[in-house]
Design an enzyme around this catalytic site. Sequence first.
Site, short mmCIF file in Angstrom:
data_model
loop_
_atom_site.label_atom_id
_atom_site.label_comp_id
_atom_site.label_asym_id
_atom_site.label_seq_id
_atom_site.Cartn_x
_atom_site.Cartn_y
_atom_site.Cartn_z
N ASP A 95 0.86 -1.16 0.00
CA ASP A 95 0.00 0.00 0.00
C ASP A 95 0.91 1.22 0.00
OD1 ASP A 95 -2.82 1.17 2.01
OD2 ASP A 95 -2.16 1.64 -0.01
N SER A 96 0.35 2.36 -0.45
CA SER A 96 1.21 3.53 -0.74
C SER A 96 1.46 4.41 0.48
CB SER A 96 0.54 4.37 -1.83
OG SER A 96 -0.83 4.55 -1.49
N GLY A 97 0.79 4.13 1.59
CA GLY A 97 1.13 4.87 2.80
C GLY A 97 0.23 6.04 3.11
N GLY A 98 -0.53 6.53 2.14
CA GLY A 98 -1.40 7.68 2.38
C GLY A 98 -2.36 7.41 3.52
N ASP A 149 -2.49 8.03 -2.72
CA ASP A 149 -3.83 8.61 -2.75
C ASP A 149 -4.14 9.27 -1.43
OD1 ASP A 149 -3.89 6.21 -1.28
OD2 ASP A 149 -6.05 6.05 -1.56
N GLY A 219 -11.31 4.54 0.28
CA GLY A 219 -12.25 5.43 0.95
C GLY A 219 -13.42 4.72 1.60
N ASP A 269 -8.07 -7.18 1.61
CA ASP A 269 -7.05 -7.28 2.67
C ASP A 269 -7.67 -6.80 3.97
OD1 ASP A 269 -6.57 -4.16 2.13
OD2 ASP A 269 -5.50 -4.70 3.98
N CYS A 307 -12.66 -27.36 10.80
CA CYS A 307 -11.45 -26.77 10.19
C CYS A 307 -10.38 -27.85 10.04
CB CYS A 307 -10.93 -25.64 11.08
SG CYS A 307 -9.43 -24.88 10.43
N CYS A 309 -7.15 -27.18 9.55
CA CYS A 309 -5.80 -26.61 9.74
C CYS A 309 -5.02 -27.41 10.77
CB CYS A 309 -5.89 -25.13 10.12
SG CYS A 309 -6.02 -24.76 11.86
N CYS A 312 -6.12 -26.98 14.40
CA CYS A 312 -7.36 -27.69 14.76
C CYS A 312 -7.19 -29.19 14.78
CB CYS A 312 -8.47 -27.28 13.80
SG CYS A 312 -8.98 -25.56 14.06
N HIS A 338 -4.49 -20.18 12.81
CA HIS A 338 -5.84 -20.67 12.51
C HIS A 338 -6.69 -19.58 11.82
CE1 HIS A 338 -9.91 -22.24 12.87
NE2 HIS A 338 -10.21 -21.06 13.40
#
Length: 375
Positions: A95-98, A149, A219, A269, A307, A309, A312, A338
Amino acid sequence: MAQPIRFELLRRDGHSQARRGRLTTPHGVIETPVFMPVGTQATVKTMAPWELKEIGAGIILSNTYHLHLRPGEQLIDRAGGLHGFMNWDGAVLTDSGGFQVFSLADLRKITDDGVSFRSHLDGSSHSFTPESVMAIENALGADIIMAFDECPPYPATRAYVETSLRRTVDWAQRCKASHQRPEEQGLFGIVQGGEFLDLRKEAALRLIDLDFPGYAIGGLSVGEPKPLMYDILAYTTPWLPVDKPRYLMGVGSPDDLFEGVERGVDMFDCVLPTRIARNGTVLTSEGKRVMKNARYSDDFLPLDPDCDCRVCKTFSRAYIRHLIKADEVLGIRLTSYHNVYFMLDLMKRIRQSIEADRFLGYKQEFYERYGYNEK
Ligand SMILES: CNc1nc2c(CCNCC3CCCCC3)c3nc(N)[nH]c(=O)c3cc2[nH]1
């Protein structure tokens, strides 16, 4: 010019905007819709890269703001970029940090040229411009980099959002012009416009003119009511190219993933799974469970019986509750592992449901078990 990022649309759901796609990057092929674990400081907290690999994570996020402040992009560049520094051979998106400047830094000042701020770590003065952020992201070497942005706060006046949107489009153009590695790193534009649908359309059309390999919807998930987020999303995605990936930034919880996919989003994300894991809260097919709760003290079932995983299959709720209560580091390692597995596995089931033309049916089934009362 060779494009580092290629998107294939494999199937469109007949009953919603849901899509099944494939994103080819220099560090692997990503099946979409995809959940991208967040690795703010060049690590998905408590997880080693081989653990991310074994649970099927194909792409992780990192961040210009944090890594510029510490350890600095020059060091990471010398280490072979984020891939070399972390020894992660999957894909990376930065990500650009804005957004982080506005959510973390102090004394921010924003002008048409960029943003000046003080580090939340040591108060040192910094400034981000489209050009300086591109130089940082080029040094970090992520496969997908976000344009610089401004994410307006919510609520914000139409006048503020309009000024901010035009600044963000201008910055996107300056990012594209100063991007030094366009053949290795795909630059995505970010659609702003706040809650004003006509501004969302203007932002989308003006970014499309700049022809990016992918588009993020920014946004959102900034405090607005969820129904408003979903409505803005439903209005915005159809203006974006059908053959390019759409990335909804900072979203989200399991229900947000379903609502976003239903409205045409391919990439997500969110810090939620790793953040709640650190206070011992886990995601399961029956909803969230707070493992510190006394009810789990002699519960010898796995976190989630459904699950598959490693956690689990190996440990009980009682043992994990003990570790969390005792503040044992293994405790949050197990809940983090998990939770990230849960989100990746949920996305895999969503992809399978689109392939089997039963996305809305699966959504209904999940909501009933997870405890969401369908709207
Ligand atoms: C949580 N809600 C939300 N997040 C947004 C984010 C951040 C997305 N997550 C990135 C990670 C955060 C932790 C460090 C690693 C990168 C947004 N980012 C940008 N650039 N623009 C947004 O409008 C934008 C909007 C966002 N809304």
